[in-house]
Scaffold this active site. Sequence first.
Site, mmCIF file in Angstrom:
data_model
loop_
_atom_site.group_PDB
_atom_site.id
_atom_site.type_symbol
_atom_site.label_atom_id
_atom_site.label_comp_id
_atom_site.label_asym_id
_atom_site.label_seq_id
_atom_site.Cartn_x
_atom_site.Cartn_y
_atom_site.Cartn_z
ATOM 1 N N SER A 197 0.854 -1.189 0.000
ATOM 2 C CA SER A 197 0.000 0.000 0.000
ATOM 3 C C SER A 197 0.887 1.235 0.000
ATOM 4 O O SER A 197 1.991 1.216 0.541
ATOM 5 C CB SER A 197 -0.884 0.007 1.245
ATOM 6 O OG SER A 197 -1.420 1.295 1.479
ATOM 7 N N SER A 198 0.392 2.320 -0.585
ATOM 8 C CA SER A 198 1.180 3.555 -0.633
ATOM 9 C C SER A 198 1.391 4.151 0.754
ATOM 10 O O SER A 198 2.253 5.019 0.931
ATOM 11 C CB SER A 198 0.493 4.583 -1.534
ATOM 12 O OG SER A 198 -0.808 4.866 -1.064
ATOM 13 N N CYS A 199 0.636 3.684 1.759
ATOM 14 C CA CYS A 199 0.801 4.232 3.112
ATOM 15 C C CYS A 199 2.104 3.770 3.767
ATOM 16 O O CYS A 199 2.429 4.204 4.868
ATOM 17 C CB CYS A 199 -0.384 3.863 3.993
ATOM 18 S SG CYS A 199 -0.456 2.126 4.435
ATOM 19 N N TYR B 234 -1.132 -0.578 10.091
ATOM 20 C CA TYR B 234 -1.303 -1.200 8.778
ATOM 21 C C TYR B 234 -0.041 -1.028 7.936
ATOM 22 O O TYR B 234 0.433 -1.966 7.287
ATOM 23 C CB TYR B 234 -2.503 -0.572 8.075
ATOM 24 C CG TYR B 234 -2.795 -1.135 6.702
ATOM 25 C CD1 TYR B 234 -3.319 -2.414 6.557
ATOM 26 C CD2 TYR B 234 -2.558 -0.388 5.551
ATOM 27 C CE1 TYR B 234 -3.602 -2.938 5.299
ATOM 28 C CE2 TYR B 234 -2.841 -0.903 4.286
ATOM 29 C CZ TYR B 234 -3.356 -2.171 4.173
ATOM 30 O OH TYR B 234 -3.628 -2.693 2.931
ATOM 31 N N LYS C 90 2.539 -3.874 6.326
ATOM 32 C CA LYS C 90 2.865 -3.951 4.903
ATOM 33 C C LYS C 90 4.370 -3.830 4.656
ATOM 34 O O LYS C 90 4.934 -4.499 3.779
ATOM 35 C CB LYS C 90 2.108 -2.862 4.124
ATOM 36 C CG LYS C 90 0.622 -3.151 3.978
ATOM 37 C CD LYS C 90 0.390 -4.443 3.193
ATOM 38 C CE LYS C 90 -1.060 -4.708 2.915
ATOM 39 N NZ LYS C 90 -1.272 -5.952 2.146
ATOM 40 N N HIS D 188 -12.764 3.319 2.187
ATOM 41 C CA HIS D 188 -11.837 4.360 1.775
ATOM 42 C C HIS D 188 -12.603 5.566 1.237
ATOM 43 O O HIS D 188 -13.820 5.517 1.039
ATOM 44 C CB HIS D 188 -10.871 3.804 0.720
ATOM 45 C CG HIS D 188 -9.888 2.832 1.280
ATOM 46 N ND1 HIS D 188 -10.016 1.470 1.123
ATOM 47 C CD2 HIS D 188 -8.765 3.016 2.013
ATOM 48 C CE1 HIS D 188 -9.011 0.850 1.719
ATOM 49 N NE2 HIS D 188 -8.238 1.767 2.269
#
Length: 314
Positions: free
Chosen positions: A108-110, A137, A141, A180
């Site tokens: 994920s981009s987070c 989260y 990841k 989201h």
Amino acid sequence: MEKNAKIYLAGHRGMVGSAICRKLQANGYTNLLTKTSSELDLRDQNAVASFFADEKPDYVFLAAAKVGGIHANNTYRADFLYDNLMIEANIIHSAYINQVKKLMFLGSSCIYPKLAPQPLKEDYLLTGPLEQTNEPYAIAKIAGIKLCEAYRDQYGCNFISVMPTNLYGYNDNYDLNNSHVLPALIRKFHDAKECGAKEVVVWGTGTPKREFLFADDLAEACLYLMEHYNEKELVNIGTGEDISIKDLALLVKEVTGFAGELVFDTSKPDGTPRKLMDVSKLHNTGFKHKVDLHEGVQLAYQDFKEKHATHEIL
């Protein structure tokens, strides 16, 4: 990948997994292996080990995860960290033990630091503090990425990692408490239109910018990279373009046909100011997305109306 190879798709009922499943089937892959969460609890190490030992998949797409928006990530912090750590560790280790030819881990981009320079390059990973609201989260990841790298380093496994930007599309989650931003906006504007409401309230100031990729474009990129990319370094998957939350809300307002006002609740958190991916590595492999945001929101809204709009309006 051989057309008759046994391909295990973890998380096949989610938005990402179902998109990958459709893309594989459309491209002639006939031996797809799927299990629902009730059939196989991916947090259960023994169950996952037995599944891999019995089935011996050739390839694995690891799209299974516990996911949600700002509210869910910030409220269920332990669940998001524990569940995602267990899922990825069990699958990646079993893939190694059972000599899977290739595994793709979807992150994920987070994972990138909250205040990293824009656009986000792959090598910005672990260069600064994370966004606090979804830190558990993100840490899970990041651990998945590092597991893939470590199994490659120690055992020579061809495990690769890709980092999708914000996704939307068919089979999205429209629950207002844990979805989201884009599906939440579709749901809010649709419900407001149906109820004849005079306004729609959007969290935050509307100034943060986000990048959005149609999930079927992600699926095509995943299949492309599974067939052409074999390097240790992760790859960003996105459009390379972003939009403010305010402009996104106005776009959804237009697509849904809501005629009322747009109000921003500035007491609610904005999250990361900007999360634009640098997708030059992806583009250099020869891949580029096809569905633009306006077309994609129309497709997503049509899917929402067909599958969700008959539900009770909240």
